[in-house]
Design an enzyme around this catalytic site. Structure first.
Site, short mmCIF file in Angstrom:
data_model
loop_
_atom_site.label_atom_id
_atom_site.label_comp_id
_atom_site.label_asym_id
_atom_site.label_seq_id
_atom_site.Cartn_x
_atom_site.Cartn_y
_atom_site.Cartn_z
N HIS A 19 0.87 -1.18 0.00
CA HIS A 19 0.00 0.00 0.00
C HIS A 19 0.91 1.23 0.00
O HIS A 19 1.72 1.42 0.92
CB HIS A 19 -0.92 -0.01 1.22
CG HIS A 19 -1.88 -1.15 1.22
ND1 HIS A 19 -2.12 -1.94 2.33
CD2 HIS A 19 -2.65 -1.66 0.22
CE1 HIS A 19 -3.00 -2.88 2.01
NE2 HIS A 19 -3.34 -2.72 0.75
N GLU A 22 1.56 3.64 3.10
CA GLU A 22 1.99 3.08 4.39
C GLU A 22 3.52 3.13 4.40
O GLU A 22 4.19 2.23 3.88
CB GLU A 22 1.43 1.68 4.56
CG GLU A 22 -0.10 1.66 4.60
CD GLU A 22 -0.69 0.26 4.68
OE1 GLU A 22 0.08 -0.72 4.80
OE2 GLU A 22 -1.94 0.16 4.60
N HIS A 113 3.46 -3.41 6.72
CA HIS A 113 2.27 -2.58 6.63
C HIS A 113 2.16 -1.64 7.82
O HIS A 113 2.65 -1.95 8.91
CB HIS A 113 1.01 -3.45 6.59
CG HIS A 113 0.81 -4.18 5.30
ND1 HIS A 113 0.02 -3.69 4.28
CD2 HIS A 113 1.30 -5.37 4.88
CE1 HIS A 113 0.03 -4.56 3.27
NE2 HIS A 113 0.80 -5.59 3.61
N GLU A 161 2.03 -5.53 10.88
CA GLU A 161 1.06 -4.43 10.81
C GLU A 161 1.32 -3.56 12.04
O GLU A 161 1.12 -4.01 13.17
CB GLU A 161 -0.36 -4.98 10.83
CG GLU A 161 -1.43 -3.98 10.49
CD GLU A 161 -1.62 -3.80 9.00
OE1 GLU A 161 -1.66 -2.62 8.57
OE2 GLU A 161 -1.75 -4.79 8.27
#
Length: 296
Positions: A19, A22, A113, A161
């Site tokens: 992404h 990010e 992420h 994450e």
């Protein structure tokens, strides 16, 4: 449980920018490429900027979410002139790092992420396996205690994450937390490859159960409520029936109805378009065996 011997992990890929907004993973990969990190002990390292167009534009994606493009159906479909950019990129990454499920595939892929949710360091795996569970167990022993989540829709074998961090922003504390976890992952792989036996035991994990959408107007489909202040930033804290979860724009509280579960990705920015206010998970205890590398 009986001891398990597993093949060495000689090829590791580290991916950032799946992404494009990010940025912790983006800058970690850029720095590793700048330092020309290609070998760490027994490990060959491949660094990948997964979605370079989205990174350049500082957008989550250009046409479709790359993190949802690694299904067998998508990867087996032909690429044409009208195929979305991220789908074509998924085919390219599958060829570079795989093909998925083949003998030529990377032994371990770590996808980096960020989340806008207050999840700290969260280690996400697509499937339960002894390697991923031992990496998680090791991380819990050497750095800020991470959470472990099993989800079925993520693309790579391991994902970090880390948040909360706004999209398009790099926070030093979040960057450092991600970099520390990545360094420890590489340390674990080196120790595993050297022949060290990692003892088994129990690990705590969260298993995805369902997603909850925001309340919406039945005619316009627009939001009628937002995350309640008592739920905001309460990722991985037990949610009980009757707890406030939404606050309507007119000031009314919506309370949770259902069995006790653990929320995560609470008020994640990127999930508004997916009609997800938060996920819910069950907490479980997993027992894992001792592991070591196979002898030649």
């Amino acid at each position: 449980m009986e001891h398990v011997s597993l093949p060495a992990l000689s090829r590791v890929a580290i991916c950032g920018g799946t992404h494009g907004n990010e940025l912790s993973g983006v800058w970690i990969v850029r720095e590793m490429q700048k330092q020309q990190v290609e070998k760490v002990g027994s490990i060959s390292i491949t660094t990948v900027m997964s979605n370079p167009r989205a990174v350049e534009a500082c957008k989550r994606y250009m046409e479709t979410d790359l993190n949802r493009c690694f299904t067998d159906a998508i990867l087996s479909a032909p690429v044409t002139d009208v195929t979305p950019y991220e789908v074509r990129r998924a085919h390219e990454l599958n060829a570079q790092l795989g093909p998925k499920g083949s003998q030529e595939a990377m032994d371990l892929v770590c996808d980096l992420h960020n989340t806008t949710a207050n999840m700290g360091l969260c280690v996400i795996f697509t499937t339960f396996n002894w390697i991923s569970l031992h990496i998680y167990k090791y991380l819990k022993s050497v750095c800020v205690v991470p959470e472990f989540v099993s989800e079925l829709f993520l693309l790579f074998s391991t994902a970090f994450e880390v948040g909360p961090q706004p999209n398009g922003v790099v926070r030093a504390d979040i960057y450092n937390l991600m970099k520390e976890a990545l360094d420890h992952l590489v340390d674990w792989v080196q120790e595993f490859n050297s022949g060290i036996t990692f003892e088994g035991g129990e690990v705590e994990a969260y298993v995805f159960e369902k997603s909850i959408d925001y309340p919406r107007d039945p005619d316009t489909n627009e939001l009628t409520a937002i995350i309640h202040p008592q739920l905001q930033d309460k990722d991985f804290i037990l949610l009980k029936p009757g707890d406030p979860i939404f606050l309507s724009f007119s000031g009314e509280t919506v309370k949770y109805e259902g069995k006790e579960l653990y929320p995560f990705f609470v008020n994640e920015c990127a999930y508004y378009e997916k009609h997800i206010a938060f996920h819910l998970a069950q907490k479980t205890i997993l027992t894992i065996p001792s592991v070591s590398v196979e002898n030649d």
